[in-house]
Every structure is written in C-alpha cells, then in structure tokens.
Design an enzyme around this catalytic site. Structure first.
Site, mmCIF file in Angstrom:
data_model
loop_
_atom_site.group_PDB
_atom_site.id
_atom_site.type_symbol
_atom_site.label_atom_id
_atom_site.label_comp_id
_atom_site.label_asym_id
_atom_site.label_seq_id
_atom_site.Cartn_x
_atom_site.Cartn_y
_atom_site.Cartn_z
ATOM 1 N N GLY A 165 2.351 2.386 29.113
ATOM 2 C CA GLY A 165 2.445 2.780 30.342
ATOM 3 C C GLY A 165 1.132 2.196 31.161
ATOM 4 O O GLY A 165 0.135 2.049 30.519
ATOM 5 N N LYS A 183 -6.636 2.437 26.383
ATOM 6 C CA LYS A 183 -6.099 2.569 27.723
ATOM 7 C C LYS A 183 -4.941 3.806 27.478
ATOM 8 O O LYS A 183 -4.614 4.158 26.562
ATOM 9 C CB LYS A 183 -5.096 1.334 28.189
ATOM 10 N N THR A 184 -4.836 4.704 28.636
ATOM 11 C CA THR A 184 -3.964 5.432 28.917
ATOM 12 C C THR A 184 -4.321 6.663 29.664
ATOM 13 O O THR A 184 -5.426 7.407 29.563
ATOM 14 C CB THR A 184 -3.187 6.494 27.533
ATOM 15 N N ARG A 195 6.808 -1.794 26.026
ATOM 16 C CA ARG A 195 6.747 -0.833 24.494
ATOM 17 C C ARG A 195 7.336 -1.259 23.554
ATOM 18 O O ARG A 195 7.384 -0.351 22.774
ATOM 19 C CB ARG A 195 7.482 0.700 25.107
ATOM 20 N N ASP A 249 -3.130 9.456 30.081
ATOM 21 C CA ASP A 249 -2.838 10.533 29.352
ATOM 22 C C ASP A 249 -4.423 11.324 28.620
ATOM 23 O O ASP A 249 -4.546 12.494 28.421
ATOM 24 C CB ASP A 249 -1.911 10.552 28.153
ATOM 25 N N ASP A 279 -1.073 4.530 19.566
ATOM 26 C CA ASP A 279 0.117 3.792 18.869
ATOM 27 C C ASP A 279 -0.355 2.147 18.995
ATOM 28 O O ASP A 279 -0.183 1.340 17.974
ATOM 29 C CB ASP A 279 1.397 3.729 19.442
HETATM 30 P P1 FBP Z 1 1.013 5.375 27.481
HETATM 31 O O1 FBP Z 1 0.873 6.431 26.373
HETATM 32 O O2 FBP Z 1 1.764 4.304 26.913
HETATM 33 O O3 FBP Z 1 -0.192 5.122 28.041
HETATM 34 O O4 FBP Z 1 2.038 6.355 28.471
HETATM 35 C C1 FBP Z 1 1.912 7.125 28.964
HETATM 36 C C2 FBP Z 1 2.699 7.669 29.982
HETATM 37 O O5 FBP Z 1 2.439 7.665 31.398
HETATM 38 C C3 FBP Z 1 3.104 9.364 29.781
HETATM 39 O O6 FBP Z 1 2.237 9.987 30.433
HETATM 40 C C4 FBP Z 1 4.811 9.371 30.101
HETATM 41 O O7 FBP Z 1 5.151 10.551 29.456
HETATM 42 C C5 FBP Z 1 4.992 8.014 29.834
HETATM 43 O O8 FBP Z 1 3.948 7.129 29.739
HETATM 44 C C6 FBP Z 1 6.312 7.802 30.645
HETATM 45 O O9 FBP Z 1 6.528 6.594 30.066
HETATM 46 P P2 FBP Z 1 7.754 5.528 30.986
HETATM 47 O O10 FBP Z 1 6.762 4.484 31.698
HETATM 48 O O11 FBP Z 1 8.221 4.664 29.951
HETATM 49 O O12 FBP Z 1 8.646 6.216 31.793
#
Ligand code: FBP
Length: 547
Positions: A78, A199-200, A142, A202, A173
């Site tokens: 993400g 990165k994230t 991803r 979250d 991951d």
């Molecule tokens: P990452 O863990 O890859 O940084 O992604 C986080 C996130 O933004 C989550 O908060 C959310 O649940 C998910 O990605 C949403 O994924 P997508 O962009 O595939 O809809």
C-alpha cells in the site's frame, strides 16, 4: 503536468538530515544480534544473515572512494506518504558515493523485478517527485516475492542491468521477503545485496530499532484534520453521531493516534476488544452506553473512531473469518457458481463448524455477505471493504431503540471511512525528512557492502540533526509464526501495546472525552511556519519516548 502552487513551493524543500549523514560517515559496529524469539530456528534458516551486528552511523568518517554501482528499487504494498523521498534520498546518497552510480526503479511493485519491467531514474525524473506523496514514480504492487523461481528470475534480470543491490520499500511482509531474498542471494554468492526500508501507514512495523514506519505520521495528520473538521461540524449542528472507520488492516495504531490528536467521544481499540473477549453485541452495548449517557444530558451528537480491522479482533468473528478463509479457498468455484448471496450464505453455513455457523447466522445479512467477499492475494479478508461503520450504526440504533425507545428516535448516525484519503498526501515535514534519511541510509549500507539489513533512523522526537541513522539486521525482528498451516520466519507485527504509554493515555482521558466538551481541531498539515506547528512527531512517538 499542471502543478499546484504548493507543489511548486514544496519541490524546493530540502529535507533536514541527521548530522551523521551530512558528510563522510563512520560506521560503528554494535552488539551481535539475535532474533526476538525462536533463535535456533531462525539461525538455521538464515545461516548467512543471522546474528549480524547493529550498525550506527557517526559523523566524521575518513573520506573513501566508492566504485560506481547500479541499484534497483522496489515499492511494495500500500502507498504511504514519503515513498518518493526514500527514493530521492537513495538517489542522492548513491550519487554522492559515486556520481556514475545508477538507480533503476522496478515498475509496479515486486512483480517488476521478476518480469524485468523497469526504468532508469535520472535526476530529471527524481526532481519531479521530491517531497510529493504517492508511489506513482514507479508504481507499487502486492506480488509476494517468496518462490525460488522468482528469486532466480530476479537475479537474472539484475545481471542484465548489472544491478548489485536492491532496495525494497515495504511493510512487515515485504521486508520478511526481502530478508529471505538477501539470504538466498548470499547463499548463492550472487553478488546482489538486499536492503529494506520500513513503510506502512498502519504503523505496525516497529520495534526497539524501528521507532515508526514512514507514512504513519502524515496519514494520521490527514485523518485527524478531517476528524477535527467533522467534530466542529458536529459541535455546530449538534444533531449527528459520526461513526468514522480508519484504515489500518490489523493494528489500531492509526485510530489510537487520531484519538490522541482529536479527543473524540468514543474510540474502539481492536486489541482491547480482543483482550476483553468481547462479542459484537457487547461492543455495540458499550458504544451505545456513551451515546445514551450523552443523550440523557441533551447531547445527541458525537464521534466514534473505529479501527478498520476491529471485526477480526472479536474472538467469535475471528474464528469465523479463519474458517471462511479456509473454506472459500477450497470451495471457491462451488460458491462462486451460485446465483445469489442467499444461496451462497446457505452453502457456506453448511460447511462451517457449528459454533461459527451460529455466529454467521447471528450477523446482519449485509455484513455476512461482506465477509464472503473476495480475499486479497494473501488469502485475507479485505477489511477495508467491510462497512463496519454502517454495521455499527445500524446495530447501535437498534440497541438504543430497544433499550431507550424515547432516545432511539433521536439517534442519527453518519458513516465515514478515512483510508485512501491519507495514503498519498504530500508528506509532512516529519515524513519528508524521515524518508529522505532512510533512503540516504540505505545508500550508505549499500556502499558498505551490507545485505539483509533494514535502514533505521532513530531518536525521532529529537531535532533532526540528532537523529541516529544506521542498519538493523532484519533477522533480529523475526520469529516463527504459522502461515497457511506452516511455521514460517516472519517479522513480528507490532499491535497496540495495552501496557504502552499511548494506550494508557487514552484510558486516562476517555471518560472525560466521552462526557465533557473535549474535541480538538488539529487543522491541516502545515509545511511552512514555526517548528511547533510544522515539525511535530506523532503523539504516539512522543508518549512512547516520554516527551
Ligand atoms: P501496507 O500494509 O501494504 O502498507 O498497506 C496498508 C493498507 O493501507 C491497509 O491499511 C489497508 O487495509 C490496505 O492497505 C488496503 O489495501 P489496498 O490498497 O489493496 O486496498
């Protein structure tokens, strides 16, 4: 491309850097490291990259000459504000080591390495993206890098471009996979180093050596601005309860940080819901209790913050989702062949255990249907697609109508979901500086021939000049966990620590925030102005570091 006035002004921002990265760097080796758990297993799986020492950078190293090197960079998962600054810091760092070094971006995430889709990142391209949000410079994806065939294909593609190091910018991951890749290339003596960057949005990739993942700061500031705006509206009209779901797949760090910034009436923390073993009905009753208490004082308005992943932390629903993940993986075609959701639910109910079938039957139909939606590439339910905010509004309304009929009629809920709004915002000064330093740190690790390390920048509540840059062996963050039925080495995800200072602060304040006028209106991120307005780290970091 037409640029906004802010974009133009922001392009000229020079990220602030730790003192140690401003000139020649001295590398100080610290203690040898161990994984956080399962040491024997991890050491066996990573014979070449286990036990390496911590590295700290200090100013004043002897001037050295470095050979030109070709490096590949990958954005994984993400989006998170600041990714472009990691790349610009990496680019500037590599060019400082040797102006003939080249940086290639693999396109569309880890899949780009395997499929050999890439572009050379020249200074003209980099300059277009400095201090901007998004991952659009090379795109993200991803695809999981975990098969030997992918590693071999990636190596072949690196050889074609004479790439000697890969930087993977990703979450827990992706960095786990980066470490597996580093070990594999080290075992093969392939001559390709692998470095990770945390990165994230979250905020769940953190530990003793990684104080925060980048993007969390900016995303929380964007959401907090929006929550503050809603609270001001709410305080003005005094007629709605706003149920606001916040992104963050699993951990509740974003909800907690936004609560600390905005002081809403109710904040749900998934980790607490799990610890208390709450049911969905129990959670509804708890939220409704605050709404009823305020209504009895004539206040028919307020805000509720909901972490995106809360349903997965309700024990009975967690069990149900685990069974559904398994069942849908094995009976996908059968379920998809059915004409409508009623038939799908009936089939699924038959295949579930008795307990989970009972939980499934007790759920509102729309919610049960959402639990059957397509899984992500890792087989997980896509919690950002589940409308928990609407589910809770409906259930809270029904609860109040049943228990306090006179008040029930006056309850009006407004659902919101803040997620994608925050993931590509122009990075705050904190993220712009942090990310640039992370990228620069990665270039130093490459120059020093390191592999299996994650770039680390610490002491983040101090002024930037005092930040401590260095490298952490990724194996240090690992433990063994069951994934798809097998024990695997993975970076441990950091959930909200219920004994940690940020959560304790929430507990200390939440009764007051529920009953007394407490809303805070943080306003938009400021990029220019006094340091107390522009450069503040998150409240989570400040509390964790006792500032
Ligand atoms: P990452 O863990 O890859 O940084 O992604 C986080 C996130 O933004 C989550 O908060 C959310 O649940 C998910 O990605 C949403 O994924 P997508 O962009 O595939 O809809």
């Amino acid at each position: 491309m037409t640029k906004s006035a802010l974009q133009i002004a922001r392009a000229a921002y020079a990220p602030k850097m730790p003192e140690s990265l401003k000139g020649s760097v001295k590398i100080v080796e610290g203690r040898k490291t161990e994984s956080i758990a399962d040491q024997a297993d991890i050491a066996k799986l990573f014979p070449n990259t286990y036990g390496m020492p911590l590295l700290t950078f200090e100013a004043g190293g002897a001037a050295k000459s470095f050979p030109a090197v070709n490096v590949g960079v990958i954005l994984s998962g993400g989006q998170a504000p600041g990714g472009h600054n990691v790349i610009s810091g990496l680019f500037d760092g590599l060019k400082r080591l040797n102006p003939n070094s080249k940086l290639y971006g693999f396109l569309g995430g880890p899949g780009g390495l395997v499929d050999n889709k890439y572009m050379e990142l020249t200074s003209d391209i980099i300059d277009e993206y400095r201090n901007t949000g998004g991952f659009d410079i090379i795109g993200s994806g991803r695809t999981k890098l975990e098969e030997t065939a992918q590693f071999d294909q990636g190596l072949e593609n690196c050889k074609k471009l004479d790439i000697k190091a890969i930087v993977i910018i990703g979450g827990d991951d992706s960095n786990t996979n980066a470490c597996v890749l580093a070990e594999y290339y080290a075992q093969k003596n392939a001559g390709v180093q692998v470095i990770g960057c945390p990165k994230t949005i979250d905020g769940d990739l953190k530990n003793e050596m990684i104080e925060t993942s980048f993007g969390f700061d900016t995303a929380c500031k964007v959401y907090s601005e929006l929550i503050g705006n809603i609270q001001r509206d709410c305080n003005s009209s005094k007629k709605y309860w706003h149920f606001i779901k916040l992104m963050g797949r699993s951990a509740s760090h974003i909800a907690l940080e936004c609560a600390l910034q905005t002081q809403p009436c109710v904040t749900i923390i998934s980790e607490e819901v799990e610890k208390k073993g709450m049911t969905l009905d129990g959670l509804v009753a708890e939220v409704a209790a605050t709404i009823i208490a305020r209504a009895k004082e004539g206040k028919f308005f307020g805000t509720v913050l909901i972490p995106e992943g809360v349903v997965e932390f309700i024990p009975a629903i967690k069990k149900l989702i685990a069974e559904l993940n398994d069942l849908l993986a094995h009976h996908e075609a059968e379920v998809n062949a059915l004409a409508n959701n009623d038939e799908k639910r009936a089939l699924v109910a038959k295949l579930l255990s008795a307990d989970s079938a009972a939980t499934f039957a007790s759920l509102p139909v729309a919610f049960a249907n959402q639990l059957m939606l397509d899984r992500d590439p890792h087989g997980n339910v896509q919690v950002s697609l589940i409308e928990t905010e609407k589910l809770l509004i409906d259930m809270v309304k029904a609860y109040i109508k049943k228990n306090e009929p006179a008040l029930g009629a006056k309850f009006q809920g407004q659902p919101h979901f803040f997620g994608y709004e925050g993931r590509c915002a122009a990075p705050s000064n904190f993220d712009a500086d942090y990310c640039y330093s992370l990228g620069y740190t990665a270039s130093v690790l490459i120059g020093e021939g390191k592999t299996g390390y994650m770039a680390s920048v610490r002491n983040l509540t101090a002024p930037t000049a005092q930040w401590i840059a260095g490298g952490v062996p990724v194996t240090m963050m690992m433990n063994m966990e069951k994934r798809h039925g097998h024990m695997k080495p993975v970076i441990q995800k950091a959930l909200v620590d219920l004994n940690g200072a940020p959560f304790k602060k929430l507990v200390e304040c939440r009764n007051e925030w529920a009953t007394q006028p407490s809303f805070v209106y943080p306003g938009p991120i400021q990029y220019f102005g006094p340091t107390e307005v522009c450069d503040q780290p998150t409240k989570t970091l400040a509390l964790e570091q006792k500032k």
